[in-house]
Design an enzyme around this catalytic site. Structure first.
Site, PDB file in Angstrom:
ATOM      1  N   HIS A  17       0.844  -1.206   0.000  1.00 47.61           N
ATOM      2  CA  HIS A  17       0.000   0.000   0.000  1.00 47.61           C
ATOM      3  C   HIS A  17       0.879   1.256   0.000  1.00 47.61           C
ATOM      4  O   HIS A  17       0.642   2.190  -0.776  1.00 47.61           O
ATOM      5  CB  HIS A  17      -0.867   0.066   1.269  1.00 47.61           C
ATOM      6  CG  HIS A  17      -1.938  -0.967   1.358  1.00 47.61           C
ATOM      7  ND1 HIS A  17      -2.125  -1.755   2.470  1.00 47.61           N
ATOM      8  CD2 HIS A  17      -2.906  -1.347   0.480  1.00 47.61           C
ATOM      9  CE1 HIS A  17      -3.159  -2.557   2.287  1.00 47.61           C
ATOM     10  NE2 HIS A  17      -3.664  -2.343   1.085  1.00 47.61           N
ATOM     11  N   LYS A  41     -17.952  -6.425   6.929  1.00 50.30           N
ATOM     12  CA  LYS A  41     -16.716  -7.156   6.646  1.00 50.30           C
ATOM     13  C   LYS A  41     -15.960  -7.341   7.956  1.00 50.30           C
ATOM     14  O   LYS A  41     -15.763  -6.378   8.693  1.00 50.30           O
ATOM     15  CB  LYS A  41     -15.857  -6.307   5.684  1.00 50.30           C
ATOM     16  CG  LYS A  41     -15.231  -7.076   4.540  1.00 50.30           C
ATOM     17  CD  LYS A  41     -14.600  -6.072   3.592  1.00 50.30           C
ATOM     18  CE  LYS A  41     -13.666  -6.676   2.599  1.00 50.30           C
ATOM     19  NZ  LYS A  41     -13.093  -5.655   1.707  1.00 50.30           N
ATOM     20  N   ARG A  90      -2.267  -5.993  -8.491  1.00 53.07           N
ATOM     21  CA  ARG A  90      -1.225  -7.017  -8.338  1.00 53.07           C
ATOM     22  C   ARG A  90      -1.388  -8.135  -9.356  1.00 53.07           C
ATOM     23  O   ARG A  90      -0.477  -8.495 -10.049  1.00 53.07           O
ATOM     24  CB  ARG A  90      -1.296  -7.626  -6.917  1.00 53.07           C
ATOM     25  CG  ARG A  90      -0.848  -6.722  -5.828  1.00 53.07           C
ATOM     26  CD  ARG A  90      -1.382  -7.169  -4.496  1.00 53.07           C
ATOM     27  NE  ARG A  90      -2.836  -7.038  -4.465  1.00 53.07           N
ATOM     28  CZ  ARG A  90      -3.574  -7.192  -3.393  1.00 53.07           C
ATOM     29  NH1 ARG A  90      -3.032  -7.541  -2.255  1.00 53.07           N
ATOM     30  NH2 ARG A  90      -4.878  -7.028  -3.446  1.00 53.07           N
ATOM     31  N   SER A 128      -3.112  -7.845   2.695  1.00 50.78           N
ATOM     32  CA  SER A 128      -3.383  -7.757   4.131  1.00 50.78           C
ATOM     33  C   SER A 128      -3.764  -9.129   4.683  1.00 50.78           C
ATOM     34  O   SER A 128      -3.384  -9.484   5.800  1.00 50.78           O
ATOM     35  CB  SER A 128      -4.512  -6.755   4.390  1.00 50.78           C
ATOM     36  OG  SER A 128      -4.135  -5.476   3.954  1.00 50.78           O
TER      37      SER A 128
HETATM   38  P1  ADP Z   1      -9.807  -3.308  -0.625  1.00 51.15           P
HETATM   39  O1  ADP Z   1     -10.397  -4.131   0.475  1.00 51.15           O
HETATM   40  O2  ADP Z   1     -10.613  -2.109  -0.981  1.00 51.15           O
HETATM   41  O3  ADP Z   1      -9.346  -4.078  -1.837  1.00 51.15           O
HETATM   42  P2  ADP Z   1      -7.088  -3.140   0.294  1.00 51.15           P
HETATM   43  O4  ADP Z   1      -6.697  -2.457   1.569  1.00 51.15           O
HETATM   44  O5  ADP Z   1      -6.920  -4.596   0.232  1.00 51.15           O
HETATM   45  O6  ADP Z   1      -8.542  -2.649   0.043  1.00 51.15           O
HETATM   46  O7  ADP Z   1      -6.302  -2.473  -0.923  1.00 51.15           O
HETATM   47  C1  ADP Z   1      -6.361  -1.105  -1.220  1.00 51.15           C
HETATM   48  C2  ADP Z   1      -5.686  -0.858  -2.553  1.00 51.15           C
HETATM   49  O8  ADP Z   1      -4.307  -1.191  -2.470  1.00 51.15           O
HETATM   50  C3  ADP Z   1      -6.239  -1.708  -3.678  1.00 51.15           C
HETATM   51  O9  ADP Z   1      -6.193  -0.946  -4.870  1.00 51.15           O
HETATM   52  C4  ADP Z   1      -5.275  -2.848  -3.775  1.00 51.15           C
HETATM   53  O10 ADP Z   1      -5.262  -3.428  -5.066  1.00 51.15           O
HETATM   54  C5  ADP Z   1      -3.981  -2.128  -3.472  1.00 51.15           C
HETATM   55  N1  ADP Z   1      -2.967  -3.030  -2.943  1.00 51.15           N
HETATM   56  C6  ADP Z   1      -3.072  -3.860  -1.892  1.00 51.15           C
HETATM   57  N2  ADP Z   1      -1.921  -4.551  -1.710  1.00 51.15           N
HETATM   58  C7  ADP Z   1      -1.075  -4.130  -2.695  1.00 51.15           C
HETATM   59  C8  ADP Z   1       0.256  -4.485  -3.095  1.00 51.15           C
HETATM   60  N3  ADP Z   1       0.945  -5.414  -2.442  1.00 51.15           N
HETATM   61  N4  ADP Z   1       0.790  -3.854  -4.164  1.00 51.15           N
HETATM   62  C9  ADP Z   1       0.071  -2.936  -4.826  1.00 51.15           C
HETATM   63  N5  ADP Z   1      -1.177  -2.578  -4.531  1.00 51.15           N
HETATM   64  C10 ADP Z   1      -1.756  -3.155  -3.480  1.00 51.15           C
END
Ligand code: ADP
Length: 160
Positions: A17, A41, A90, A128
């Protein structure tokens, strides 16, 4: 001033992130990182805890604002007068999910554009949910999450 909104669950924030947010600052003058509050969630961290972690991790960057929102992303964008959403991608499965979301958001508000950034290779496996499993089974979060996040996650998982 070019402003983007970077929404997500951030449960917890990972190095992936932070990388997207950092790189986003090469394109945008300001990024609002917004924790999505979704009561249906199941999350490990409360929204306030996720906001606090993001504030700590990004405290040196004055171009970043941390906030949270509940409800539709397009409504929050309207409230903040933002028309650009920044998301990371990703994998192919991310692409499919993101495509649906961005199309739905465009139907809800055609003025909103979503910009995607490809993850850097070394972060492509980080999510996450994977982090939560790694830490729950006693693994190290090194290279995936900040030590502060690792400490908080260990405390949380110990209490559960
Ligand atoms: P959501 O539950 O809305 O998908 P996340 O917190 O999982 O939220 O992710 C928020 C954003 O960060 C999303 O666009 C996700 O694709 C991106 N993201 C999460 N992990 C990574 C990573 N390792 N590399 C690049 N982008 C990421």
């Amino acid at each position: 001033m070019k402003i983007a909104l970077c929404p997500g669950s951030f449960d917890p924030p990972t190095d992936g992130h932070i990388n997207i947010i950092d790189r986003g600052l090469r394109i945008f003058d300001k990024i609002i990182v917004a924790v999505a509050i979704n009561r249906s969630k199941k999350a490990v961290f409360e929204p306030e805890e996720r906001v606090a972690m993001l504030r700590e991790l990004l405290k040196d960057k004055k171009e970043i604002e941390i906030d949270s929102f509940e409800g539709l992303l397009v409504d929050y964008c309207r409230k903040k007068k933002i028309s650009t959403i920044l998301r990371g991608i990703r994998t192919v499965s991310d692409y499919e999910y993101e495509l649906q979301m961005s199309l739905a958001n465009r139907i809800l508000n055609p003025d909103i554009e979503t910009i995607f950034m490809m993850t850097e290779g070394r972060y492509s496996h980080i999510s996450s949910s994977i982090i939560k499993e790694v830490i729950a089974f006693g693994g190290s979060g090194n290279g995936m999450i900040h030590s502060l996040v690792e400490k908080k996650l260990k405390e949380k998982l110990r209490k559960k």
